[in-house]
Design an enzyme around this catalytic site. Structure first.
Site, PDB file in Angstrom:
ATOM      1  N   VAL A  25       0.838  -1.201   0.000  1.00  0.00           N
ATOM      2  CA  VAL A  25       0.000   0.000   0.000  1.00  0.00           C
ATOM      3  C   VAL A  25       0.874   1.252   0.000  1.00  0.00           C
ATOM      4  O   VAL A  25       0.656   2.195  -0.770  1.00  0.00           O
ATOM      5  CB  VAL A  25      -0.946  -0.005   1.230  1.00  0.00           C
ATOM      6  N   PRO A  45      10.402  -0.478   8.982  1.00  0.00           N
ATOM      7  CA  PRO A  45      11.509  -1.397   9.280  1.00  0.00           C
ATOM      8  C   PRO A  45      12.043  -2.066   8.019  1.00  0.00           C
ATOM      9  O   PRO A  45      13.259  -2.239   7.872  1.00  0.00           O
ATOM     10  CB  PRO A  45      10.888  -2.434  10.217  1.00  0.00           C
ATOM     11  N   ASP A 250     -37.449  34.669 -13.639  1.00  0.00           N
ATOM     12  CA  ASP A 250     -38.677  34.959 -12.898  1.00  0.00           C
ATOM     13  C   ASP A 250     -38.579  34.371 -11.503  1.00  0.00           C
ATOM     14  O   ASP A 250     -37.804  33.459 -11.255  1.00  0.00           O
ATOM     15  CB  ASP A 250     -39.868  34.300 -13.606  1.00  0.00           C
ATOM     16  N   LYS A 272     -42.151  39.054 -11.161  1.00  0.00           N
ATOM     17  CA  LYS A 272     -43.231  40.020 -11.281  1.00  0.00           C
ATOM     18  C   LYS A 272     -44.126  39.941 -10.068  1.00  0.00           C
ATOM     19  O   LYS A 272     -44.438  38.864  -9.595  1.00  0.00           O
ATOM     20  CB  LYS A 272     -44.066  39.721 -12.529  1.00  0.00           C
ATOM     21  N   GLY A 303     -40.525  30.573 -15.949  1.00  0.00           N
ATOM     22  CA  GLY A 303     -41.186  29.360 -15.482  1.00  0.00           C
ATOM     23  C   GLY A 303     -41.989  28.741 -16.608  1.00  0.00           C
ATOM     24  O   GLY A 303     -42.517  29.446 -17.469  1.00  0.00           O
ATOM     25  N   GLY A 304     -42.059  27.417 -16.629  1.00  0.00           N
ATOM     26  CA  GLY A 304     -42.864  26.733 -17.634  1.00  0.00           C
ATOM     27  C   GLY A 304     -42.346  26.987 -19.031  1.00  0.00           C
ATOM     28  O   GLY A 304     -41.165  26.829 -19.307  1.00  0.00           O
ATOM     29  N   ASP A 305     -43.243  27.390 -19.909  1.00  0.00           N
ATOM     30  CA  ASP A 305     -42.882  27.708 -21.286  1.00  0.00           C
ATOM     31  C   ASP A 305     -42.976  29.216 -21.490  1.00  0.00           C
ATOM     32  O   ASP A 305     -43.909  29.854 -20.997  1.00  0.00           O
ATOM     33  CB  ASP A 305     -43.839  26.994 -22.248  1.00  0.00           C
ATOM     34  N   THR A 333     -44.734  23.426 -19.953  1.00  0.00           N
ATOM     35  CA  THR A 333     -45.655  24.369 -19.329  1.00  0.00           C
ATOM     36  C   THR A 333     -46.385  23.728 -18.150  1.00  0.00           C
ATOM     37  O   THR A 333     -46.502  22.494 -18.069  1.00  0.00           O
ATOM     38  CB  THR A 333     -46.642  24.904 -20.387  1.00  0.00           C
ATOM     39  N   MET A 385     -52.915  30.782 -13.008  1.00  0.00           N
ATOM     40  CA  MET A 385     -53.042  31.931 -12.109  1.00  0.00           C
ATOM     41  C   MET A 385     -54.435  32.022 -11.530  1.00  0.00           C
ATOM     42  O   MET A 385     -54.991  33.101 -11.350  1.00  0.00           O
ATOM     43  CB  MET A 385     -52.702  33.237 -12.837  1.00  0.00           C
ATOM     44  N   GLY A 414     -46.722  22.119  -8.645  1.00  0.00           N
ATOM     45  CA  GLY A 414     -46.655  20.933  -9.483  1.00  0.00           C
ATOM     46  C   GLY A 414     -45.223  20.528  -9.817  1.00  0.00           C
ATOM     47  O   GLY A 414     -44.405  21.381 -10.120  1.00  0.00           O
TER      48      GLY A 414
HETATM   49  N1  SAH Z   1     -45.171  30.354 -18.497  1.00  0.00           N
HETATM   50  C1  SAH Z   1     -45.672  29.587 -17.394  1.00  0.00           C
HETATM   51  C2  SAH Z   1     -46.936  30.197 -16.802  1.00  0.00           C
HETATM   52  C3  SAH Z   1     -46.716  31.505 -16.140  1.00  0.00           C
HETATM   53  S1  SAH Z   1     -48.179  32.125 -15.398  1.00  0.00           S
HETATM   54  C4  SAH Z   1     -45.929  28.166 -17.865  1.00  0.00           C
HETATM   55  O1  SAH Z   1     -45.862  27.884 -19.065  1.00  0.00           O
HETATM   56  O2  SAH Z   1     -46.178  27.308 -17.012  1.00  0.00           O
HETATM   57  C5  SAH Z   1     -47.983  31.583 -13.728  1.00  0.00           C
HETATM   58  C6  SAH Z   1     -48.999  30.509 -13.417  1.00  0.00           C
HETATM   59  O3  SAH Z   1     -48.570  29.257 -13.928  1.00  0.00           O
HETATM   60  C7  SAH Z   1     -49.155  30.248 -11.940  1.00  0.00           C
HETATM   61  O4  SAH Z   1     -50.029  31.167 -11.339  1.00  0.00           O
HETATM   62  C8  SAH Z   1     -49.728  28.864 -11.938  1.00  0.00           C
HETATM   63  O5  SAH Z   1     -51.101  28.864 -12.269  1.00  0.00           O
HETATM   64  C9  SAH Z   1     -48.976  28.229 -13.098  1.00  0.00           C
HETATM   65  N2  SAH Z   1     -47.809  27.487 -12.632  1.00  0.00           N
HETATM   66  C10 SAH Z   1     -46.541  27.693 -12.975  1.00  0.00           C
HETATM   67  N3  SAH Z   1     -45.718  26.794 -12.391  1.00  0.00           N
HETATM   68  C11 SAH Z   1     -46.513  25.988 -11.669  1.00  0.00           C
HETATM   69  C12 SAH Z   1     -46.279  24.854 -10.836  1.00  0.00           C
HETATM   70  N4  SAH Z   1     -45.058  24.376 -10.613  1.00  0.00           N
HETATM   71  N5  SAH Z   1     -47.346  24.269 -10.257  1.00  0.00           N
HETATM   72  C13 SAH Z   1     -48.587  24.749 -10.457  1.00  0.00           C
HETATM   73  N6  SAH Z   1     -48.864  25.798 -11.227  1.00  0.00           N
HETATM   74  C14 SAH Z   1     -47.839  26.419 -11.823  1.00  0.00           C
END
Ligand code: SAH
Length: 484
Positions: A25, A45, A250, A272, A303-305, A333, A385, A414
């Site tokens: 080792v 040793p 965002d 926002k 967020g999302g698309d 989305t 929303m 979600g």
């Molecule tokens: N561009 C985003 C939407 C923006 S508007 C998309 O395509 O998802 C923001 C809204 O999206 C929130 O008020 C909610 O209704 C929804 N949203 C976004 N992320 C979410 C999540 N992880 N779980 C549940 N709703 C979500």
């Protein structure tokens, strides 16, 4: 051992390192030390034949005998590699008393530094550690990396090392230099090296360095970050986030997703709020413009698309008007993610032939919706929303003929670890949401398919239902009886 180890690559050239032990080792450790240019001082040793040979050749110093603390005088590091626990512990204690870092082979508890599993390609070194918890895992990953990285990486590092000063002089600014490297790594130089055409690779690098091509103009990439689970990012999103100088994100973008971005990218939250919506949007436009005009790669992370209730269209129109180049990376989305993670198919041959994405975040949007169309059966509504205006929403739909017994699911956070799904029927929508204190971000899914959340749920906790006390007559409804 809860805190992480501090990773460190030590320059041991010409420095004395004490190795206690003279067996197989110890021999491996000495070999690694010699490879790093260190001066191993072996104390034991007896020595293995190879260690003895190195001692004869003067490559290592040999101290015969048994360990005494003065063996640690004048050394930079200590490695204990004996098979006697007593001796190893004595070495560790003596090292600690002298504030010397010590590694005790195969004993994370006694060690004050660990030697990682290593993948080496020339000067490129990739060190892997499990913090002493699972060395087998580190070794497993090392084997995977060994197959992943061919030898040309060493040549690449050497080539770039030779040209380092020239590259710095040509691109004194960090951002420009990084873009040059990115282009280079994506270009023909690595390929030529893989093909063992080292001279051609060098020529190609020289050419790239002397080309008078303009430094890059800034760009904006609109990137969909998805609903929160970083696993739902696309490869294109990851690449864009890895190349970004500036990330304007965002508030909705999860920490988990942001953690995937290039470490030294400047992150700016442009979340926002309900108030000051339009000024905020102007600020976002101004920020995009400022950074893009400064030649930076801007990622506008949403967020999302970006094109689903994300104001992506407005932002692109603005960029277009100001002649800033842009790209768009779609994201998953909320409607798609919430449906998937709550086990609700948005369309279903038996229950829903269509899907509508709507937003109902303010009185204005409620007034402009086509309620008659929304109230039609056998379709699914995904309402963004929507946490606030649920009463009005229910009233208008029922007034237009949507059955009060239509199932709904509210999906909060979600796809995230904190996801909650609350279910019920249109009749008790607002009360149920209030009872469970559903908070933004939440998506409302309304339609026959929503009832499937009870049978098809797979992520997180089972769906919550309407409070039984509130609607005693509903207690036998199938959507409620299965949710406990
Ligand atoms: N561009 C985003 C939407 C923006 S508007 C998309 O395509 O998802 C923001 C809204 O999206 C929130 O008020 C909610 O209704 C929804 N949203 C976004 N992320 C979410 C999540 N992880 N779980 C549940 N709703 C979500």
């Amino acid at each position: 051992m809860s805190a992480a180890l501090f990773p460190l690559f030590a320059d041991l050239r010409g420095r004395a390192v004490r190795v206690v032990g003279g067996g197989a080792v110890a021999e491996r450790k000495v070999e690694a030390l010699l490879h790093a240019g260190a001066l191993p001082h072996v104390g034991a040793p007896t020595l293995t034949p190879r260690l003895a040979q190195w001692a004869e050749q003067g490559r290592i110093a040999w101290q015969p005998g048994s360990f005494t603390p003065d063996w640690l005088d004048g050394v930079w590091l200590v490695i204990a590699a004996t098979d006697e626990g007593e001796v190893n512990r004595a070495v560790a204690d003596a090292a600690a008393a002298r504030r010397l870092l010590a590694n005790v082979v195969d004993d994370a508890e006694l060690s004050s530094f660990q030697v990682p599993a290593l993948v080496e390609r020339g000067a490129l070194q990739i060190a892997i550690s499990s913090g002493g918890h699972a060395p087998m895992v580190a070794r497993h990953i090392r084997r995977q990396l060994e197959t992943l990285l061919d030898e040309s990486w060493g040549s690449l590092v050497a080539l770039l090392g030779r040209q380092r000063a020239r590259i710095r002089a040509r691109f004194p600014e960090m951002g420009a230099r990084r873009r040059f490297f990115e282009q280079l790594l994506a270009g023909t130089v690595p390929r030529l090296l893989r093909q063992r055409q080292d001279a051609a690779a060098e020529t190609e690098l020289q050419r790239a360095l002397s080309s008078t091509a303009q430094a890059h103009a800034g760009t904006v990439t609109l990137v969909g970050a998805g609903p929160g689970d970083a696993g739902l990012l696309t490869l294109n999103a990851l690449r864009a986030m890895n190349e970004a100088d500036v990330i304007l994100h965002d508030r909705l973008v999860s920490a988990e997703v942001l953690a995937m971005a290039r470490r030294d990218a400047t992150r700016i939250e442009v979340g926002k709020s309900a108030q000051g919506h339009s000024t905020r949007q102007d600020d976002i436009h101004a920020l995009m413009l400022e950074h893009a005009r400064a030649g930076r790669r801007v990622v506008r992370l949403k967020g999302g698309d970006p094109f689903v209730f994300g104001r992506g269209g407005e932002e692109l129109e603005f960029l277009k008007a100001h002649c800033i180049a842009f790209e768009v990376v779609p994201g998953i989305t909320a409607a798609l993610a919430c449906a998937a993670y709550s086990g609700i198919p948005l369309t279903h041959r038996d229950h829903a032939q269509g899907l509508r994405l709507v937003t109902a975040h303010c009185r204005d949007s409620l007034d402009t919706l086509d309620w008659q169309a929304l109230a039609q059966e056998r379709q699914t509504l995904a309402v963004y929303m929507g946490v606030a205006g649920l009463e009005t929403f229910r009233e208008r739909l029922i007034a237009q003929g949507r059955a009060a017994a239509t199932p709904f699911a509210l999906v909060e956070n979600g796809s995230r670890r904190t996801q909650r799904v609350v279910t019920g029927t249109l009749a008790d929508l607002a009360e149920t949401a209030r009872h469970h204190q559903v908070r933004s971000p939440a998506l409302l899914i309304l339609g026959e398919v929503a009832a499937l959340a009870h049978t098809l749920h797979w992520h997180g906790d089972a769906p919550l239902a309407a409070p039984a006390s509130q609607h005693p007559d509903n207690i036998d409804a199938p959507t409620l009886s299965r949710a406990a």
